[in-house]
Design a protein around this motif. Sequence first.
Motif, PDB file in Angstrom:
ATOM      1  N   VAL A  83       1.876  28.639 -10.961  1.00  0.00           N
ATOM      2  CA  VAL A  83       3.365  29.711 -10.327  1.00  0.00           C
ATOM      3  C   VAL A  83       3.868  30.889 -11.414  1.00  0.00           C
ATOM      4  N   GLU A  84       4.310  30.787 -12.327  1.00  0.00           N
ATOM      5  CA  GLU A  84       4.606  31.522 -13.205  1.00  0.00           C
ATOM      6  C   GLU A  84       3.742  33.004 -13.824  1.00  0.00           C
ATOM      7  N   ALA A  85       2.915  32.492 -13.698  1.00  0.00           N
ATOM      8  CA  ALA A  85       1.528  33.621 -14.517  1.00  0.00           C
ATOM      9  C   ALA A  85       0.031  34.033 -13.412  1.00  0.00           C
ATOM     10  N   ASP A  86      -0.006  33.082 -12.797  1.00  0.00           N
ATOM     11  CA  ASP A  86      -1.433  32.631 -11.850  1.00  0.00           C
ATOM     12  C   ASP A  86      -1.100  32.896 -10.349  1.00  0.00           C
ATOM     13  N   LEU A  87       0.091  33.058  -9.374  1.00  0.00           N
ATOM     14  CA  LEU A  87       0.315  32.447  -7.920  1.00  0.00           C
ATOM     15  C   LEU A  87      -0.791  33.810  -7.177  1.00  0.00           C
TER      16      LEU A  87
ATOM     17  N   LEU B  91      -2.780  21.272  -6.956  1.00  0.00           N
ATOM     18  CA  LEU B  91      -0.675  21.297  -8.158  1.00  0.00           C
ATOM     19  C   LEU B  91      -0.188  22.643  -8.807  1.00  0.00           C
ATOM     20  N   SER B  92       1.239  22.532  -7.959  1.00  0.00           N
ATOM     21  CA  SER B  92       1.323  23.782  -8.680  1.00  0.00           C
ATOM     22  C   SER B  92       2.522  23.054  -9.791  1.00  0.00           C
ATOM     23  N   GLN B  93       2.265  24.172 -11.347  1.00  0.00           N
ATOM     24  CA  GLN B  93       3.350  23.624 -12.740  1.00  0.00           C
ATOM     25  C   GLN B  93       4.216  24.532 -12.172  1.00  0.00           C
ATOM     26  N   ALA B  94       5.365  24.615 -13.091  1.00  0.00           N
ATOM     27  CA  ALA B  94       6.933  25.170 -13.045  1.00  0.00           C
ATOM     28  C   ALA B  94       7.454  24.735 -14.787  1.00  0.00           C
ATOM     29  N   SER B  95       8.061  25.607 -15.413  1.00  0.00           N
ATOM     30  CA  SER B  95       8.188  24.625 -16.672  1.00  0.00           C
ATOM     31  C   SER B  95      10.053  24.064 -15.583  1.00  0.00           C
ATOM     32  N   HIS B  96      10.527  25.017 -15.017  1.00  0.00           N
ATOM     33  CA  HIS B  96      11.592  24.518 -14.122  1.00  0.00           C
ATOM     34  C   HIS B  96      11.247  24.201 -12.796  1.00  0.00           C
ATOM     35  N   PRO B  97      12.239  23.551 -12.031  1.00  0.00           N
ATOM     36  CA  PRO B  97      11.903  23.658 -10.960  1.00  0.00           C
ATOM     37  C   PRO B  97      12.740  24.010  -9.353  1.00  0.00           C
ATOM     38  N   ASP B  98      13.239  24.726 -10.572  1.00  0.00           N
ATOM     39  CA  ASP B  98      13.768  25.987  -9.552  1.00  0.00           C
ATOM     40  C   ASP B  98      13.453  27.771  -9.363  1.00  0.00           C
ATOM     41  N   HIS B  99      12.090  27.227  -9.505  1.00  0.00           N
ATOM     42  CA  HIS B  99      11.084  28.836  -9.765  1.00  0.00           C
ATOM     43  C   HIS B  99      10.719  29.527  -8.289  1.00  0.00           C
ATOM     44  N   ALA B 100      10.623  30.165  -8.360  1.00  0.00           N
ATOM     45  CA  ALA B 100      10.903  30.805  -6.939  1.00  0.00           C
ATOM     46  C   ALA B 100       9.299  30.616  -6.548  1.00  0.00           C
ATOM     47  N   GLY B 101       8.505  30.626  -7.573  1.00  0.00           N
ATOM     48  CA  GLY B 101       6.938  30.534  -7.441  1.00  0.00           C
ATOM     49  C   GLY B 101       6.260  29.447  -6.455  1.00  0.00           C
ATOM     50  N   LEU B 102       6.759  28.206  -6.288  1.00  0.00           N
ATOM     51  CA  LEU B 102       6.896  26.681  -6.441  1.00  0.00           C
ATOM     52  C   LEU B 102       6.966  26.742  -4.763  1.00  0.00           C
ATOM     53  N   ASP B 103       7.853  27.330  -4.480  1.00  0.00           N
ATOM     54  CA  ASP B 103       8.299  27.929  -2.430  1.00  0.00           C
ATOM     55  C   ASP B 103       7.155  28.924  -2.232  1.00  0.00           C
ATOM     56  N   ALA B 104       7.041  30.086  -3.478  1.00  0.00           N
ATOM     57  CA  ALA B 104       5.659  30.928  -2.964  1.00  0.00           C
ATOM     58  C   ALA B 104       4.211  30.345  -2.437  1.00  0.00           C
ATOM     59  N   ALA B 105       4.288  29.006  -3.097  1.00  0.00           N
ATOM     60  CA  ALA B 105       2.681  28.723  -3.005  1.00  0.00           C
ATOM     61  C   ALA B 105       2.362  28.612  -2.045  1.00  0.00           C
TER      62      ALA B 105
ATOM     63  N   ILE C  80       6.533  19.404 -13.092  1.00  0.00           N
ATOM     64  CA  ILE C  80       7.900  19.972 -13.531  1.00  0.00           C
ATOM     65  C   ILE C  80       7.641  20.065 -14.898  1.00  0.00           C
ATOM     66  N   ALA C  81       7.132  20.712 -15.662  1.00  0.00           N
ATOM     67  CA  ALA C  81       6.702  20.752 -17.032  1.00  0.00           C
ATOM     68  C   ALA C  81       6.394  21.969 -17.833  1.00  0.00           C
ATOM     69  N   PRO C  82       6.802  22.052 -18.513  1.00  0.00           N
ATOM     70  CA  PRO C  82       5.668  23.004 -19.428  1.00  0.00           C
ATOM     71  C   PRO C  82       4.462  22.620 -19.436  1.00  0.00           C
ATOM     72  N   TYR C  83       3.699  24.155 -19.697  1.00  0.00           N
ATOM     73  CA  TYR C  83       2.581  23.036 -19.747  1.00  0.00           C
ATOM     74  C   TYR C  83       1.649  22.927 -20.732  1.00  0.00           C
ATOM     75  N   THR C  84       0.896  22.265 -21.171  1.00  0.00           N
ATOM     76  CA  THR C  84      -0.572  21.714 -22.399  1.00  0.00           C
ATOM     77  C   THR C  84      -1.537  21.978 -21.391  1.00  0.00           C
ATOM     78  N   SER C  85      -2.920  21.604 -21.608  1.00  0.00           N
ATOM     79  CA  SER C  85      -4.077  21.370 -20.811  1.00  0.00           C
ATOM     80  C   SER C  85      -4.019  20.227 -20.754  1.00  0.00           C
ATOM     81  N   ARG C  86      -4.237  19.382 -21.759  1.00  0.00           N
ATOM     82  CA  ARG C  86      -4.389  17.858 -22.009  1.00  0.00           C
ATOM     83  C   ARG C  86      -3.324  17.474 -20.394  1.00  0.00           C
TER      84      ARG C  86
END
Length: 322
Positions: A11-15, A38-52, A68-74
Amino acid sequence: MQLHLITCVGVEADLGYLPHFLAHYTAMGIAPANIHILSQASHPDHAGLDAADEIARTFDVLPALRWIAPYTSRSMWEQRRALQKDKVAPHDFVISADVDEFHEYPVPPAELCAWCSNAGYEVIQGPFIDRIAASGRLEELPPPGQSIFDTYPVQTELRHTLAGITDDINLGGSVKLMLFRGTVEPGLGGHGTLPQYRVRPHALGMHLSRFHGLEDPQMRFDLPFLVHHFKWTAGVDDRMRKRLLTPGISPAGKAYAERLLEFFDGAAEFDIDALCIRDPDKNDPADWKKSVEIWRRMARVQQLREQWWAVKNRVRKLTRVA
């Protein structure tokens, strides 16, 4: 038998992709209840999560599972496999697509699943068809309700045109696992299956990247199953720089990102006239089932050649030892 769609949106880049993505796949007939995000963000309060979640509701799709975690492909593919195990029955089928990947099938996916079941196929792969703006520039994503296909009408091949083919950048990265049985699990990158599922029957006869000549864009343009790839939008260069900083980036991902940045550092846009362009009127197979049979015959011939070379190499080794 049901058909499910599984994806992940950062949600931080691809919403901005999500409304177009959901419009595309719901129009294909995939039931909203079977679309799992599956919505990914590094922090649980990122506005993009609700927007998704709000975007999902406009398509009657349930709120996303939050990661909620830093993104890695694996980690992302581990999360997607876990989501599949939770939501998908063994006899069901799964469409796996990133939010910038819009699949094209010759018939509605539900009909294709029935065909796969009858024929005994469990895996369908297809190549990336890169979509770019007619201007050649990296244009912004269109607003919801405006066609993403019209915004990026040019169909081409960019991965190997820009990055070439090397030990790290191989053909496997230019094909995707599109549709598969619920008992099959995607591997890292979603290009193929995990190793233990590689023997499952492929509709085209074998893993797509093994076909000789697939580096030729015209060869991949003729396939009946395609992945329209809307990667080439405004900010792709910044996303590549961010990718290079991602912990655990693979050698292939690192080499690919570096090659792309070399291009973007020296050019502000694509030269459309220098690219190999796909023409749907000419490239779409007139009879997709006949096209599948042709590819399967090519796979059988290539497999026989590979077996012959394997035997020849063993004989050579034995001769040298003797």
